[in-house]
Design an enzyme around this catalytic site. Structure first.
Site, PDB file in Angstrom:
ATOM      1  N   LYS A  49       0.837  -1.212   0.000  1.00 41.11           N
ATOM      2  CA  LYS A  49       0.000   0.000   0.000  1.00 41.11           C
ATOM      3  C   LYS A  49       0.867   1.255   0.000  1.00 41.11           C
ATOM      4  CE  LYS A  49      -2.330  -2.507  -0.741  1.00 41.11           C
ATOM      5  NZ  LYS A  49      -2.296  -3.861  -0.393  1.00 41.11           N
ATOM      6  N   ILE A 185      -2.181 -10.004  -5.991  1.00 39.71           N
ATOM      7  CA  ILE A 185      -0.779  -9.566  -5.880  1.00 39.71           C
ATOM      8  C   ILE A 185      -0.274  -9.116  -7.248  1.00 39.71           C
ATOM      9  CG2 ILE A 185       1.593 -10.315  -5.388  1.00 39.71           C
ATOM     10  CD1 ILE A 185       0.537 -12.069  -3.180  1.00 39.71           C
ATOM     11  N   LEU A 187      -1.878  -7.950  -9.802  1.00 43.76           N
ATOM     12  CA  LEU A 187      -2.462  -6.684 -10.264  1.00 43.76           C
ATOM     13  C   LEU A 187      -1.923  -5.489  -9.483  1.00 43.76           C
ATOM     14  CD1 LEU A 187      -6.111  -7.855 -10.887  1.00 43.76           C
ATOM     15  CD2 LEU A 187      -4.393  -7.260 -12.596  1.00 43.76           C
ATOM     16  N   ASP A 307      -4.393 -17.675   7.581  1.00 46.07           N
ATOM     17  CA  ASP A 307      -4.142 -18.396   6.322  1.00 46.07           C
ATOM     18  C   ASP A 307      -3.921 -19.898   6.512  1.00 46.07           C
ATOM     19  OD1 ASP A 307      -4.267 -15.913   5.187  1.00 46.07           O
ATOM     20  OD2 ASP A 307      -2.300 -15.987   4.229  1.00 46.07           O
ATOM     21  N   HIS A 316      -7.852  -9.466   7.230  1.00 48.66           N
ATOM     22  CA  HIS A 316      -8.993  -9.106   8.078  1.00 48.66           C
ATOM     23  C   HIS A 316      -9.833 -10.330   8.452  1.00 48.66           C
ATOM     24  CE1 HIS A 316      -9.848  -8.001   3.831  1.00 48.66           C
ATOM     25  NE2 HIS A 316     -11.032  -8.537   4.022  1.00 48.66           N
ATOM     26  N   HIS A 440     -22.669  14.207   2.594  1.00 54.22           N
ATOM     27  CA  HIS A 440     -22.694  14.758   1.248  1.00 54.22           C
ATOM     28  C   HIS A 440     -21.715  15.911   1.145  1.00 54.22           C
ATOM     29  CE1 HIS A 440     -24.207  15.981  -2.650  1.00 54.22           C
ATOM     30  NE2 HIS A 440     -24.197  17.231  -2.207  1.00 54.22           N
TER      31      HIS A 440
END
Ligand code: NAI
Length: 456
Positions: A49, A185, A187, A307, A316, A440
């Site tokens: 990120k 990964i 992409l 995992d 998450h 908004h």
């Protein structure tokens, strides 16, 4: 001493288990062989990120003229990006370590091996010592799948082929980068390295990118990438890797593409090798540890989260699985539900989804309607995305009029999707959502627009 809980693995599942158990008053030992924070913090979610944010800033400057901003001599300094990434990782890892210290979790940096049971609990060897725990939580994560494709093993050894681990530390940007696997990964890294200056080719076995993502959204993402210069070879199976090229098969024909570096991103598999699971009889299935919906294995007192249980390899998911397991260890009833876990691809534009998609809903025999809307229905999106082609798709159960899935492509999707996840999780009905006030202008209003568009 006998610990109340021994946690093996210090990634998102492991460190959070140690934190939650520590908060719950248990004596906890956490054993980690590489680094606290695991793959996610050190060589996965977080560092990628950091790289992608630099790429996004670069695009902001490069495309600035559309917004009245002209910048000259824009340069992406890859070395500086990598250095900053290290700083980001370090800040977060330091934070976790200090929280573990505060909670009095004992941390041992060594490889753990379960050795059996004693009258007091489960025994685990690490760094020349043997530790005993009344309960055990296994959170050893996953490793990249390395297929028996000729040349891959040698390529990994020579550095010509990289996985998610090495690619985040490359000091230079390869001229020609070939990515095997057009999943998450692949992409995300295609996005960064394309911006950093590589000529990127993605070779993907399936006829679409982004795996289970809604087909239309995956096509919009591909079109955005192609516009940026990335080349896709879909329906192509890699058959070999040699120095300087990747060989693949396309419609029965042997083809090749030149490469200075190769990224192998064809999935991950649960890591259980050499853990000593057999010494206490923990059952596995195709390499994954089998668990129930509380994270409990077939052995009482032994849990496996993240995992390593192979259910849904996302950080998450690991967080929640681990909280469920620790709650059960602490005597609080809790169980895992997987129907409303969001998934995000942090490309530019971002993709975010939750719940059923059209294919899964059909397969389950659900009678549903789909509302599809351009992101241009959001004022903030229009203001910030000149020429944007984002969309949202909302799936609504025809019988109960509740939202069962939301799929988006367009920026801020990653930050909005949790709201949609709440709607799916709580089986919120269209009429209830109509009463919610959205800020908004915000891109999140696209959900409100979509709901009001529904005439079913
Ligand atoms: P993936 O499962 O997302 O994608 C692998 C792709 O490789 C698939 O599309 C598959 O069809 C393709 N493939 C397999 N064998 C091939 C071959 N021989 N030739 C060409 N293509 C082939 O796996 P990926 O991208 O490696 O990610 C691994 C894990 O990391 C995933 O489970 C993902 O959940 C997690 N992750 C999640 C992120 C996120 O949530 N944003 C980011 C990065 C990783």
């Amino acid at each position: 001493m006998v610990y109340d809980l021994i946690v093996i693995g210090g990634g998102p599942a492991g460190y959070l288990a140690a934190e939650r158990a520590g908060e719950g008053g248990l004596s906890v030992l956490l054993i980690e062989k590489r680094f606290i924070g695991g793959v996610c913090l050190n060589e996965g979610c977080v560092p990628s990120k950091a790289l992608l944010y630099s790429a996004k800033l670069y695009h902001g400057a490069a495309d600035g003229a559309k917004y009245g901003i002209t910048v000259k001599d824009i340069k992406l300094d890859h070395k500086a990006v990598i250095e900053r990434k290290k700083k980001v990782v370090n800040t977060l890892v330091t934070g976790i370590k200090s929280k573990l210290r505060k909670l009095k979790v004992t941390v041992v940096m060594a490889e753990a091996k379960i050795t059996g049971r004693s009258s007091e609990g489960f025994t685990v060897a690490a760094g020349g010592e043997t530790y005993t725990g009344s309960k055990l939580l296994i959170a050893t994560g996953s490793v990249p799948v390395t297929p028996p494709i000729p040349g891959v093993k040698e390529g990994l050894a020579s550095g010509f082929v990289a996985t998610n681990r090495e690619i985040l530390d490359w000091e230079t940007v390869p001229e020609k980068l070939v990515i095997i696997g057009g999943g998450v990964i692949g992409l995300e890294m295609a996005s960064y390295y394309n911006t950093a200056g590589s000529k990127v080719t993605v070779v993907e076995m399936l006829d679409k990118i982004a795996g289970p993502t809604d087909r239309e959204i995956s096509e919009i993402l591909k079109a955005n990438y192609e516009k940026a210069g990335i080349v896709f070879k879909l329906g192509c199976k890699v058959t070999g890797v040699t120095d300087g090229k990747v060989l693949y098969e396309e419609a029965g024909k042997q083809c090749e593409v030149a490469a200075d570096k190769v990224l192998l991103s064809i999935g991950r598999r649960a890591f259980t090798e050499g853990l000593g699971l057999e010494t206490i009889g923990v059952e596995t299935e195709r390499g994954k540890i089998k668990t129930d919906d509380t994270g409990l294995t077939n052995i009482a007192g032994v849990y496996a989260t993240g995992d390593v249980n192979g259910v849904l390899m996302l950080a998450h998911t690991a967080y929640r699985e681990t909280e469920v397991a620790v709650n059960n260890i602490l005597g609080k009833k809790d169980h895992m539900r997987y129907n409303s876990i969001p998934s995000v691809i942090y490309t530019n534009p971002e993709v975010a989804c939750v719940g059923e998609n059209e294919e899964t809903a059909k397969a389950k025999g659900i009678d549903f309607d789909v509302v599809k809307l351009s992101m241009m229905y959001s004022g903030r999106y229009v203001a910030e995305n000149e020429g944007g082609d984002g969309i949202i798709k909302i799936l609504i159960n025809k019988k109960f009029k509740n939202v069962i899935g939301v799929h988006m492509i367009g920026n801020y999707s990653s930050e909005i999707i949790y709201g949609a996840a709440m709607m799916v999780e709580t089986e919120m009905r269209v009429d209830d959502i109509k009463q919610i006030v959205f800020p908004h202008p915000s891109v999140s209003e696209i959900i409100r627009e979509g709901i009001f568009e529904y005439k079913g």
